[in-house]
Enzyme design. Structure first.
Site, PDB file in Angstrom:
ATOM      1  N   ASP A  88      45.805   9.067   8.052  1.00  0.00           N
ATOM      2  CA  ASP A  88      46.708   8.492   7.217  1.00  0.00           C
ATOM      3  C   ASP A  88      47.135   9.521   6.236  1.00  0.00           C
ATOM      4  OD1 ASP A  88      48.189   6.127   6.297  1.00  0.00           O
ATOM      5  OD2 ASP A  88      47.283   6.545   4.417  1.00  0.00           O
ATOM      6  N   ASP A 468      47.459  29.679 -32.301  1.00  0.00           N
ATOM      7  CA  ASP A 468      46.148  29.967 -32.058  1.00  0.00           C
ATOM      8  C   ASP A 468      45.656  30.759 -33.122  1.00  0.00           C
ATOM      9  OD1 ASP A 468      43.932  30.435 -30.691  1.00  0.00           O
ATOM     10  OD2 ASP A 468      44.747  30.278 -28.630  1.00  0.00           O
ATOM     11  N   ASP A 495      44.443  27.603 -37.420  1.00  0.00           N
ATOM     12  CA  ASP A 495      43.384  26.780 -37.129  1.00  0.00           C
ATOM     13  C   ASP A 495      43.660  25.652 -36.916  1.00  0.00           C
ATOM     14  OD1 ASP A 495      41.077  25.468 -36.803  1.00  0.00           O
ATOM     15  OD2 ASP A 495      39.712  26.762 -38.088  1.00  0.00           O
ATOM     16  N   ARG A 511      43.278  22.678 -21.579  1.00  0.00           N
ATOM     17  CA  ARG A 511      41.590  23.019 -21.712  1.00  0.00           C
ATOM     18  C   ARG A 511      41.185  23.492 -22.956  1.00  0.00           C
ATOM     19  NH1 ARG A 511      44.045  26.578 -17.088  1.00  0.00           N
ATOM     20  NH2 ARG A 511      42.740  26.083 -15.202  1.00  0.00           N
TER      21      ARG A 511
HETATM   22  C1  LIG Z   1      54.778  14.761   4.572  1.00  0.00           C
HETATM   23  C2  LIG Z   1      54.953  14.498   6.295  1.00  0.00           C
HETATM   24  C3  LIG Z   1      54.635  13.656   6.642  1.00  0.00           C
HETATM   25  N1  LIG Z   1      54.818  13.393   8.043  1.00  0.00           N
HETATM   26  C4  LIG Z   1      54.257  12.223   8.760  1.00  0.00           C
HETATM   27  C5  LIG Z   1      53.105  12.385   9.292  1.00  0.00           C
HETATM   28  C6  LIG Z   1      52.702  10.774   9.595  1.00  0.00           C
HETATM   29  O1  LIG Z   1      53.007  10.271  10.744  1.00  0.00           O
HETATM   30  C7  LIG Z   1      53.714  10.003   8.422  1.00  0.00           C
HETATM   31  C8  LIG Z   1      52.866   9.484   7.356  1.00  0.00           C
HETATM   32  O2  LIG Z   1      52.416   7.959   8.023  1.00  0.00           O
HETATM   33  P1  LIG Z   1      51.004   7.599   8.403  1.00  0.00           P
HETATM   34  O3  LIG Z   1      51.092   5.906   7.943  1.00  0.00           O
HETATM   35  O4  LIG Z   1      49.972   8.265   7.898  1.00  0.00           O
HETATM   36  O5  LIG Z   1      51.305   7.301   9.813  1.00  0.00           O
HETATM   37  P2  LIG Z   1      52.336   6.764  10.841  1.00  0.00           P
HETATM   38  O6  LIG Z   1      52.748   5.637  10.332  1.00  0.00           O
HETATM   39  O7  LIG Z   1      53.309   7.834  11.294  1.00  0.00           O
HETATM   40  O8  LIG Z   1      51.408   6.617  12.225  1.00  0.00           O
HETATM   41  P3  LIG Z   1      49.920   5.550  12.118  1.00  0.00           P
HETATM   42  O9  LIG Z   1      49.866   4.810  10.982  1.00  0.00           O
HETATM   43  O10 LIG Z   1      50.020   4.670  13.302  1.00  0.00           O
HETATM   44  O11 LIG Z   1      48.809   6.528  12.282  1.00  0.00           O
HETATM   45  O12 LIG Z   1      54.469  11.161   7.841  1.00  0.00           O
HETATM   46  C9  LIG Z   1      55.471  14.349   8.722  1.00  0.00           C
HETATM   47  O13 LIG Z   1      55.769  14.206   9.871  1.00  0.00           O
HETATM   48  N2  LIG Z   1      55.657  15.463   8.327  1.00  0.00           N
HETATM   49  C10 LIG Z   1      55.921  15.654   6.733  1.00  0.00           C
HETATM   50  O14 LIG Z   1      56.225  16.829   6.386  1.00  0.00           O
END
Ligand SMILES: Cc1cn([C@H]2C[C@H](O)[C@@H](COP(=O)(O)OP(=O)(O)OP(=O)(O)O)O2)c(=O)[nH]c1=O
Length: 609
Positions: A88, A468, A495, A511
């Protein structure tokens, strides 16, 4: 091919990719993996707020996607595949998680949030091993995540809409595809490019090594390098083809949710029991301090300065320049090669790009000051970690609070260390939130003005005051670009516990707070809150102490440092939020930058009741 021994471990298994993503399919098939594709039906509707960090959400979603496919396939023919892979990908900016846009307007909303800013792309991956036990599906889950930072250029509305109308954003997290037209929006990428495209292949292969790599010939090679820890890469396996264990062996959960291939088959056959998996990571940890010390020593001897712009030099020539023994220099240079800091060619040694950029003592992004400070100061503090653990935080320094202004030398060293760190994160801090509504800012404890410069650069209407101690400000001139500060930046000595705070719409504490105990933090926030007008803001940037053990590794160094420091204490992101709210700041937005190393909070001063 280097990858095949690792990928080869999966060749005799029934592998299923639980994803509809064409990118994931392409990445994995190009790596030589054979698999079936069964898109998951899991709905991506987990409650994001219930996860301690965005990557935890991505990992859980990846796991649920894979488990759904495993369960469905098992139910259908009572035979689960051997391995199911789920992934994901999400985009995070300003503390928000962005998934795939639902329509064009949603794509516009996402792309506008990313416009001109840095954001993180996380891919969570789950590798699930399945088998049937007692008529039930039994699974063993191995999960990991990868983060890549991406920055977009400033883009016009027209360009954004043109991109949206191309249709590309709609099936992609954050509404862009870096691998196609979306690549034109991107100013830079730090980290694994394929991770942005949807699958962190490099990390995946490393995980396969952890899962499948058996003890054997390779162990012998590793222990040879007793001076410098071996770097554990999957390329290391390229010459051990055929030496693998039987992948059909049982999977056992290992530390950190990882799994290791067991040896049940061999035992049943009466074969000699294999030794346990070689603990390469653990040995690397045990030896880790040697690597740090080699780096510190090379920095201190200015090895990276000598090798910066020159043609390669032989060990004897370097030894002559740094006034050291030829034999000792040769060993040190080889150690730096093993650590990836130098390259060795027929002509001799030369810097890698990282070493020239960060380890030479000059240059905009030099961390030489930080390394020197660690070698001279932090190293010694850490020798007393045991005392700090036995007697409690802050005991290691024996109550001795180092006064950074103790001597000019110490002050300058401290400032160089802070400057190097701030330069690396200042742009990210300045752009994590939209601060354009503020026309004035005051950076309390702003030291060399590194962050002030980025704020002034990013927000053309903003005037910034760096507040500072006088002893610190005495030395700021040598840290200014071109030798002098911008017209919109001023340095005011004082200060922050005693003197009147300069007037500003936005107060910045970068920081600072971790350095003080609770009573002083309350005193400072109380003064700041009293000075800040309703609608004004406070921006806090801190390394936080994460209570989630899964996240703790990334801020381990910060957490331990806070234990041995003479004063102050580590706090979690939630504690910082509470502190701001207790002092009248509302609508606190949070963000993480620099791979989660720095936690940011932006609060707005509410009207007093
Ligand atoms: C940021 C970014 C994402 N993506 C795509 C990758 C993933 O396919 C999608 C993010 O959605 P996901 O939910 O991770 O994946 P999906 O729905 O395509 O497939 P599935 O859930 O069935 O695994 O975005 C790109 O292709 N290029 C990019 O630069």
């Amino acid at each position: 091919m280097a990858l095949s021994p690792v990928i080869g471990k999966l060749l005799h298994k029934r592998v299923v990719l639980a994803s509809a993503s064409p990118r994931r399919r392409e990445i994995l098939s190009q790596a030589g993996l054979r698999f079936e594709v069964v898109p998951s039906r899991f709905k991506e509707t987990l409650d994001k707020a219930s996860f301690p960090a965005p990557y935890a959400y991505a990992m859980e979603t990846a796991k649920q996607k894979a488990l759904e496919v495993a369960a469905r396939m098992y139910q259908k023919d009572l035979r689960a595949p051997d391995v199911v892979i789920g992934a994901d990908t999400i985009v995070t900016v300003g503390g928000l998680i962005l998934e795939k846009p639902v329509d064009k307007q949603d794509a516009y909303r996402m792309l506008s949030m990313l416009n001109g800013k840095e954001h993180s792309v996380f891919t969570g991956v789950a590798i699930i091993h399945c088998c049937s036990k007692g008529g039930q599906l039994d699974t063993d889950v191995c999960q990991f995540h990868e983060e890549t930072t991406v920055r977009f250029s400033r883009l016009s509305e027209e360009l954004l809409w043109e991109y949206i109308d191309s249709g590309e954003p709609m099936d992609k997290a954050g509404g862009y595809g870096i691998q196609a037209l979306g690549g034109m929006l991107v100013e830079y990428v730090h980290g694994d490019f394929l991770n942005v495209v949807g699958f962190p292949l490099n990390h995946f292969c490393k995980k396969l090594v952890e899962l499948y790599y058996p003890p054997g010939r390779h162990d012998v090679r590793r222990v040879k390098h007793d001076s410098i820890p071996a770097v554990d890469t999957f390329e290391d396996l390229s010459d051990v083809e055929g030496g693998g264990s039987d992948p059909a062996g049982g999977i056992k959960g290992g530390p950190g949710g990882q799994a290791a291939v067991g040896t049940r088959g061999a035992e049943a056959n009466g074969a000699v029991e294999s030794p346990p998996p070689f603990p390469a990571d653990l040995l690397g940890l045990i030896d880790g301090f040697k690597a740090s010390k080699a780096l510190f020593t090379a920095c201190k001897l200015k090895v990276f300065d000598v090798l910066k712009d020159e043609a390669p030099l032989k060990a004897a020539e370097v030894a002559g320049r740094i006034d050291a023994s030829v034999c000792g220099t040769g060993r040190l240079l080889d150690a730096c090669v093993a650590l990836g800091l130098l390259e060795k060619t027929d002509g001799g040694y030369r810097n890698t790009e990282v070493a020239s950029r960060h380890l030479a003592s000059d240059g905009e992004y030099s961390l030489h000051g930080l390394v020197t400070r660690h070698d001279d100061h932090t190293w010694e503090l850490f020798t007393r970690l045991e005392v700090a653990v036995r007697q409690g935080p802050n005991a290691a320094a024996g109550g001795k609070v180092e006064d950074p202004a103790q001597s000019q030398q110490t002050t300058l060293q401290f400032m160089r260390a802070m400057h190097g760190l701030s330069k690396l994160t200042a742009r990210r801090v300045a752009t994590a939130f939209d601060l354009s509504r503020f026309t004035s800012a005051c950076d309390l404890g702003g030291c060399t003005g590194a962050l002030a410069h980025e704020l002034a650069h990013e927000y053309p209407r903003m005037r910034v005051t760096v507040f500072d101690l006088p002893d610190v400000l005495e030395h700021v001139a040598c840290f200014q670009p071109g030798g002098r500060p911008s017209e919109r930046i001023s340095f005011v000595p004082g200060d922050f516990f005693k003197d009147s705070l300069p007037e500003a719409e936005l107060y910045v504490l970068s920081r600072i707070l971790h350095d003080w105990p609770d009573d002083q933090v309350h005193a400072l926030l109380g003064r700041l809150s009293g000075r800040c007008k309703p609608g004004g803001g406070v921006l806090v940037a801190e390394e936080t102490v994460d209570e989630d053990p899964a996240a703790a590794r990334s801020n381990l160094a910060a957490a331990l440092s806070l234990l041995v420091r003479p004063r102050g204490r580590g706090r979690s992101g939630a504690e910082y939020r509470d502190l701001l709210e207790q002092h009248g700041f509302r609508d606190v937005q949070v963000a993480a930058v620099a791979g989660g190393a720095l936690h940011l909070l932006l609060g707005t001063r509410a009207s007093p009741p």
